[in-house]
Design an enzyme around this catalytic site. Structure first.
Site, mmCIF file in Angstrom:
data_model
loop_
_atom_site.group_PDB
_atom_site.id
_atom_site.type_symbol
_atom_site.label_atom_id
_atom_site.label_comp_id
_atom_site.label_asym_id
_atom_site.label_seq_id
_atom_site.Cartn_x
_atom_site.Cartn_y
_atom_site.Cartn_z
ATOM 1 N N GLY A 69 0.837 -1.198 0.000
ATOM 2 C CA GLY A 69 0.000 0.000 0.000
ATOM 3 C C GLY A 69 0.863 1.235 0.000
ATOM 4 O O GLY A 69 2.090 1.160 0.156
ATOM 5 N N LYS A 70 0.248 2.355 -0.227
ATOM 6 C CA LYS A 70 0.974 3.624 -0.139
ATOM 7 C C LYS A 70 -0.031 4.740 0.073
ATOM 8 O O LYS A 70 -1.165 4.658 -0.392
ATOM 9 C CB LYS A 70 1.747 3.894 -1.439
ATOM 10 C CG LYS A 70 2.913 4.844 -1.253
ATOM 11 C CD LYS A 70 4.128 4.090 -0.755
ATOM 12 C CE LYS A 70 5.360 4.912 -0.652
ATOM 13 N NZ LYS A 70 6.532 4.033 -0.456
ATOM 14 N N GLY A 71 0.425 5.790 0.734
ATOM 15 C CA GLY A 71 -0.430 6.949 0.915
ATOM 16 C C GLY A 71 0.299 8.209 0.505
ATOM 17 O O GLY A 71 1.530 8.239 0.439
#
Ligand code: GLU
Length: 424
Positions: free
Chosen positions: A113-115
């Site tokens: 994931g990444k934000g």
């Protein structure tokens, strides 16, 4: 350079298209069917949130934040959160997919994931940063958690940011949940060795690569681009191990010393003056040219798209160890491969950070903490295994290291998906 970008260059610089190019190449070589390709490629969940924040001057501003969970096939989504004015959903998507492949190469039980939050942390006060962080956390709170998605630091976020996220999440849950994020301060459930982990992992990978060239650290010259958490730590640990760090390049200049820079003193100089330039024990050199000098190891540890179709032919390093995520574009890969540059791809080389994040999460969940020696020994084991899994695969299937890394990763994630089956 970007100013004159042609459509072809724009495509080259789009991180999602870059990730896709590598994905397609590996999927083709693995003979994956269309359906599996779609499942592997498509992000599981993409969240866009509005983040209203009261600024110090009384103005109300609304920022945009993203969290992309690319895959949860092998475990909770895992990956950092970056704050930058030029964050795009495509970039976050690409970075999320790279986390999936990175965790699979390291063989740790996570998806990817990444934000990202579109903001300029350089012009924001600590109070504004805290408010934006807490509101962003509140906006994505239903989608994160120790078993769901575990954020961590990335560009322009740090252990303070993680402490705020942990606190906000914990307040909503009415209990302290340290394992919701990694990269926290040691006193709040952080792990020994986490701050150095990405740089240490780069060094371990570089040491393995050196063996192939029959070189020892003391015969090896190193050029490091970026002197932040990844590049700075890699330079510090590598110089302590005997490597000669000849050149350090930053956004505002570059410094060079043929006999090797004293990295601790250079760090002190940067702390005092705010820049690496004008360091007494080095000469200032042209930052555009510094990356192209002959050296044994080049570590691009700053940002994406540094080595491109326009300049890859000028790289004269024997080993290119990607400390940053995506420093080489897909067309650059081909040029580097044709010139026999030994590339240690990002999803292998910079996996040390997420690996020690994994150790942090394990320790938080156990409530039992390891000493730094144990953290480093376990990190070394994972990095060395990853290195040999990738290079061994590359040799067996006669592909370059990047393709091999993607093939190892895709194969592992596809295997997990097949074992789980498709829920209907
Ligand atoms: N942001 C780091 C990376 O790109 C670390 C992610 C993590 O520890 O979850 O690998």
């Amino acid at each position: 350079m970007i100013a004159e970008a042609t459509p072809a260059l724009e495509r080259e610089f789009n991180p999602w298209l870059a990730a896709e190019a590598r994905f397609n190449n590996a999927a083709e070589k693995l003979g994956l069917d269309d359906g599996m390709r779609k499942v592997l490629k498509t992000p599981t969940r993409e969240i866009t949130v509005a983040i209203p924040v009261m600024l110090d001057d009384g103005r109300l501003e609304v920022f945009t934040g993203y969290r992309v969970q690319h895959s949860i096939a092998r475990g909770p989504a895992k990956g950092g959160i970056r704050y930058a004015p030029d964050v795009t959903l495509d970039e976050v998507r690409a970075l999320a997919s790279w986390m999936t492949w990175k965790c699979a190469v390291a063989n740790i039980p996570y998806g990817g994931g990444k934000g990202g939050v579109i903001c300029d942390p350089n012009v924001m006060s600590l109070g504004e940063l805290e408010r934006i962080t807490r509101r962003y956390t509140a906006a994505i709170i239903d989608f994160i958690g120790p078993e769901i998605d575990v954020p961590a630091p990335d560009m322009n976020t740090n252990e303070q940011t993680m402490a705020w996220i942990m606190d906000t999440y914990s307040m909503h849950n009415r209990q302290t949940v340290t394992a919701v994020v990694t990269g926290k301060p040691i006193d709040l459930g952080g792990s020994q060795g986490r701050t150095e982990a990405t740089g240490r992992g780069c060094m371990i990978a570089a040491l393995e690569a050196l063996k192939r060239f029959n070189l020892s650290p003391s015969d090896s010259s190193v050029v490091v681009q970026g002197f932040g958490n990844v590049g700075g730590m890699a330079a510090k640990l590598m110089s302590r191990t005997g490597f000669k760090i000849n050149t350090v390049i930053e956004y505002d200049g570059a410094v060079h010393n043929n006999h090797g820079l004293d990295i601790l003193k250079l760090m002190q100089h940067k702390k005092e003056t705010g820049s690496i330039i004008d360091f007494a024990e080095a000469e200032n050199v042209d930052r555009e040219e510094a990356m192209f000098q002959p050296c044994d190891i080049l570590i691009p540890a700053a940002k994406e798209n540094v080595i491109t179709s326009q300049n890859a032919h000028r790289i004269r390093a024997k080993i290119l160890c990607e400390g940053a995520n995506g420093p080489c574009t897909a067309p650059a890969d081909e040029i580097l491969a044709a010139n026999n540059v030994f590339v240690i791809p990002d999803i292998l080389a910079n996996g040390g950070g997420v690996t020690v994040s994994y150790f942090e999460w394990v320790q938080d969940r156990q409530g039992f903490f390891w000493n730094e020696e144990l953290v480093n020994a376990r990190l070394e084991e994972i990095m060395v295994n990853g290195f040999h899994a990738v290079t061994g695969y590359g040799e067996k299937h006669k592909v370059d290291n990047r393709t091999a890394a993607y093939m190892v990763a895709l194969d592992r994630v596809a295997f997990a998906i097949k074992l789980r089956g498709i829920y209907a």
